[in-house]
Design a protein around this motif. Structure first.
Motif, mmCIF file in Angstrom:
data_model
loop_
_atom_site.group_PDB
_atom_site.id
_atom_site.type_symbol
_atom_site.label_atom_id
_atom_site.label_comp_id
_atom_site.label_asym_id
_atom_site.label_seq_id
_atom_site.Cartn_x
_atom_site.Cartn_y
_atom_site.Cartn_z
ATOM 1 N N GLY A 164 0.742 -1.220 0.071
ATOM 2 C CA GLY A 164 -0.106 -0.176 0.225
ATOM 3 C C GLY A 164 0.776 1.269 0.037
ATOM 4 O O GLY A 164 0.290 2.233 0.487
ATOM 5 N N ALA A 165 2.107 1.340 -0.620
ATOM 6 C CA ALA A 165 2.841 2.337 -0.453
ATOM 7 C C ALA A 165 2.722 3.504 -1.398
ATOM 8 O O ALA A 165 2.894 4.642 -1.286
ATOM 9 N N VAL A 166 1.842 3.142 -2.476
ATOM 10 C CA VAL A 166 1.702 4.204 -3.626
ATOM 11 C C VAL A 166 0.341 4.408 -3.844
ATOM 12 O O VAL A 166 -0.566 3.135 -3.698
ATOM 13 N N ASP A 167 -0.222 5.286 -4.495
ATOM 14 C CA ASP A 167 -1.435 5.592 -4.805
ATOM 15 C C ASP A 167 -1.658 5.153 -6.569
ATOM 16 O O ASP A 167 -2.890 5.237 -6.836
ATOM 17 N N ALA A 168 -0.657 5.245 -7.283
ATOM 18 C CA ALA A 168 -0.457 5.042 -8.410
ATOM 19 C C ALA A 168 0.573 4.094 -8.970
ATOM 20 O O ALA A 168 1.609 4.290 -8.634
ATOM 21 N N VAL A 169 0.316 3.030 -10.024
ATOM 22 C CA VAL A 169 1.476 2.506 -10.714
ATOM 23 C C VAL A 169 1.612 2.611 -11.960
ATOM 24 O O VAL A 169 0.392 2.410 -12.713
ATOM 25 N N LEU A 170 2.326 2.814 -12.727
ATOM 26 C CA LEU A 170 2.483 3.208 -14.052
ATOM 27 C C LEU A 170 3.765 2.110 -14.717
ATOM 28 O O LEU A 170 4.314 1.874 -14.209
ATOM 29 N N CYS A 171 2.906 1.876 -15.847
ATOM 30 C CA CYS A 171 3.773 0.766 -16.661
ATOM 31 C C CYS A 171 3.887 0.880 -18.268
ATOM 32 O O CYS A 171 2.718 0.637 -18.761
ATOM 33 N N VAL A 172 4.821 1.475 -18.740
ATOM 34 C CA VAL A 172 4.709 2.008 -20.149
ATOM 35 C C VAL A 172 5.692 0.933 -20.924
ATOM 36 O O VAL A 172 7.061 0.752 -20.667
ATOM 37 N N PHE A 173 5.204 0.086 -21.478
ATOM 38 C CA PHE A 173 5.963 -0.814 -22.576
ATOM 39 C C PHE A 173 6.924 -1.625 -21.647
ATOM 40 O O PHE A 173 7.987 -2.120 -22.111
ATOM 41 N N ALA A 174 6.352 -2.106 -20.523
ATOM 42 C CA ALA A 174 7.452 -2.868 -19.733
ATOM 43 C C ALA A 174 6.753 -4.153 -19.104
ATOM 44 O O ALA A 174 5.322 -4.084 -19.077
ATOM 45 N N PRO A 175 7.266 -5.114 -18.363
ATOM 46 C CA PRO A 175 6.703 -6.290 -17.824
ATOM 47 C C PRO A 175 5.579 -5.806 -16.737
ATOM 48 O O PRO A 175 5.879 -4.826 -16.055
ATOM 49 N N ARG A 176 4.605 -6.367 -16.564
ATOM 50 C CA ARG A 176 3.292 -6.300 -15.742
ATOM 51 C C ARG A 176 3.308 -7.463 -14.559
ATOM 52 O O ARG A 176 3.063 -8.557 -15.196
ATOM 53 N N ASN A 177 3.646 -7.223 -13.413
ATOM 54 C CA ASN A 177 3.279 -8.073 -12.279
ATOM 55 C C ASN A 177 2.182 -7.935 -11.652
ATOM 56 O O ASN A 177 2.215 -7.090 -10.760
ATOM 57 N N ARG A 178 0.814 -8.610 -11.921
ATOM 58 C CA ARG A 178 -0.456 -8.077 -11.237
ATOM 59 C C ARG A 178 -0.419 -8.066 -9.978
ATOM 60 O O ARG A 178 -0.689 -7.221 -9.178
ATOM 61 N N ASP A 179 0.111 -8.985 -9.333
ATOM 62 C CA ASP A 179 -0.005 -9.364 -7.763
ATOM 63 C C ASP A 179 0.892 -8.373 -6.916
ATOM 64 O O ASP A 179 0.753 -7.919 -6.017
ATOM 65 N N GLU A 180 2.087 -7.935 -7.579
ATOM 66 C CA GLU A 180 3.083 -7.007 -6.942
ATOM 67 C C GLU A 180 2.392 -5.582 -7.180
ATOM 68 O O GLU A 180 2.489 -4.695 -6.436
ATOM 69 N N PHE A 181 1.924 -5.450 -8.390
ATOM 70 C CA PHE A 181 1.312 -3.951 -8.547
ATOM 71 C C PHE A 181 0.108 -4.084 -7.526
ATOM 72 O O PHE A 181 0.021 -2.868 -6.797
ATOM 73 N N ALA A 182 -0.688 -4.818 -7.293
ATOM 74 C CA ALA A 182 -1.703 -4.948 -6.451
ATOM 75 C C ALA A 182 -1.370 -4.577 -5.068
ATOM 76 O O ALA A 182 -1.986 -3.920 -4.302
ATOM 77 N N ARG A 183 -0.291 -5.358 -4.572
ATOM 78 C CA ARG A 183 0.300 -5.408 -3.396
ATOM 79 C C ARG A 183 0.658 -3.859 -2.902
ATOM 80 O O ARG A 183 0.611 -3.522 -1.886
ATOM 81 N N VAL A 184 1.471 -3.333 -3.847
ATOM 82 C CA VAL A 184 1.957 -2.009 -3.627
ATOM 83 C C VAL A 184 1.072 -0.871 -3.690
ATOM 84 O O VAL A 184 1.428 0.428 -3.200
ATOM 85 N N LEU A 185 -0.124 -1.054 -3.896
ATOM 86 C CA LEU A 185 -1.139 0.304 -4.247
ATOM 87 C C LEU A 185 -1.942 0.177 -2.992
ATOM 88 O O LEU A 185 -2.293 -0.901 -2.432
ATOM 89 N N THR A 186 -2.093 1.161 -2.542
ATOM 90 C CA THR A 186 -3.116 1.716 -1.550
ATOM 91 C C THR A 186 -4.650 1.429 -2.156
ATOM 92 O O THR A 186 -4.774 1.572 -3.291
ATOM 93 N N PRO A 187 -5.591 0.885 -1.065
ATOM 94 C CA PRO A 187 -6.757 0.875 -1.625
ATOM 95 C C PRO A 187 -7.551 2.174 -2.247
ATOM 96 O O PRO A 187 -7.205 3.227 -1.954
ATOM 97 N N GLY A 188 -7.990 1.863 -3.627
ATOM 98 C CA GLY A 188 -8.649 3.027 -4.286
ATOM 99 C C GLY A 188 -7.506 3.288 -5.200
ATOM 100 O O GLY A 188 -7.679 4.338 -6.071
ATOM 101 N N GLY A 189 -6.343 2.813 -5.222
ATOM 102 C CA GLY A 189 -5.289 2.961 -6.136
ATOM 103 C C GLY A 189 -5.497 2.827 -7.683
ATOM 104 O O GLY A 189 -6.384 2.029 -7.885
#
Ligand SMILES: C[S@@+](CC[C@H](N)C(=O)[O-])C[C@H]1O[C@@H](n2cnc3c(N)ncnc32)[C@H](O)[C@@H]1O
Length: 227
Positions: free
Chosen positions: A104-129
């Motif tokens: 929950g450390a960030v409120d937005a994750v950006l990924c431009v033309f790069a590998p996408r790890n769904r579970d890690e992106f979800a883990r580091v996002l704050t609820p509502g992110g």
């Protein structure tokens, strides 16, 4: 040996230099405008696979209240990203091995033309992110692909991304950038050398400017659940 992991293809110094010149020419300025619109309310932004940090830097310019962290597996890219913006830090990290952030450390994750790890992106996002993914459409730089034999782009990338993110993310917006740009022979070479084709073979150098299509889609997701 990180090179054996799926999705790890660290950019080399030559690729990073080509990417810097290419992005600074404004090749993807239309994408940066959309990112700024979609993430205008974000305050703590991670860009995973950030490369030179160009897109995150432009986003931080547009959102003065935000701070950013750029991660990438390429040491050459992170060196560049570390100097890209006063409100941006940069860390070497493999998106597949786990991001160096607490839950929950960030409120937005950006990924431009790069590998996408769904579970890690979800883990580091704050609820509502939000997660914003930019990916090339099949006709992106098509003229250049034809002229130089660059690697092609998979046709149904958007559907594949939505499927891969489902379970943790729901799409809430879909934007498309499609425009024509004229590239000098040097910028055309950079556009080839900054991408995955640079890992594979040599390419013919063009002698004339070339008109190319820039075609990129940007999908914005809301976090719905952590796995
Ligand atoms: C096509 S470049 C895009 C860079 C940047 N997002 C941009 O649009 O300018 C892909 C980036 O993903 C990085 N990359 C590849 N595999 C990775 C991984 N497993 N973890 C983190 N970064 C990775 C590469 O080093 C490269 O910088």
């Amino acid at each position: 040996m990180i090179g054996a992991r799926p999705g790890v293809n660290a950019d080399t110094v030559a690729m990073v230099d080509a990417r810097t010149r290419s992005l600074e020419s404004g090749l993807l300025a239309g994408v940066d405008e959309i990112l700024a619109r979609r993430l205008a309310r974000s305050r703590r932004i991670l860009e995973a696979g950030a490369g030179t940090g160009h897109h995150l830097a432009r986003l931080l310019d547009a959102v003065p209240a935000a701070t950013g962290l750029a991660t990438d597996v390429s040491v050459a890219a992170v060196r560049r990203a570390a100097r890209a913006h006063p409100r941006m830090a940069a860390v070497v990290a493999d998106t597949w091995a786990g991001l160096p952030l607490r839950d929950g450390a960030v409120d937005a994750v950006l990924c431009v033309f790069a590998p996408r790890n769904r579970d890690e992106f979800a883990r580091v996002l704050t609820p509502g992110g939000h997660l914003v993914v930019a990916s090339p459409l099949p006709d992106h730089l098509a003229e250049l692909r034809e002229a130089t034999g660059m690697i092609g782009i998979q046709a149904d990338k958007h559907q594949e991304i939505v499927r891969a993110m489902s379970g943790a993310f729901s799409p809430v917006a879909h934007d498309v950038v499609r425009e024509q740009r004229t590239l000098s022979p040097d910028l055309a070479a950079d556009a080839v050398l900054m991408g995955p084709s640079a890992h594979h073979s040599t390419h013919p150098q063009l002698v004339e400017p070339i008109e190319v299509t820039v075609a990129v889609e940007v999908t914005t997701f809301a976090l719905t659940a952590r796995s």
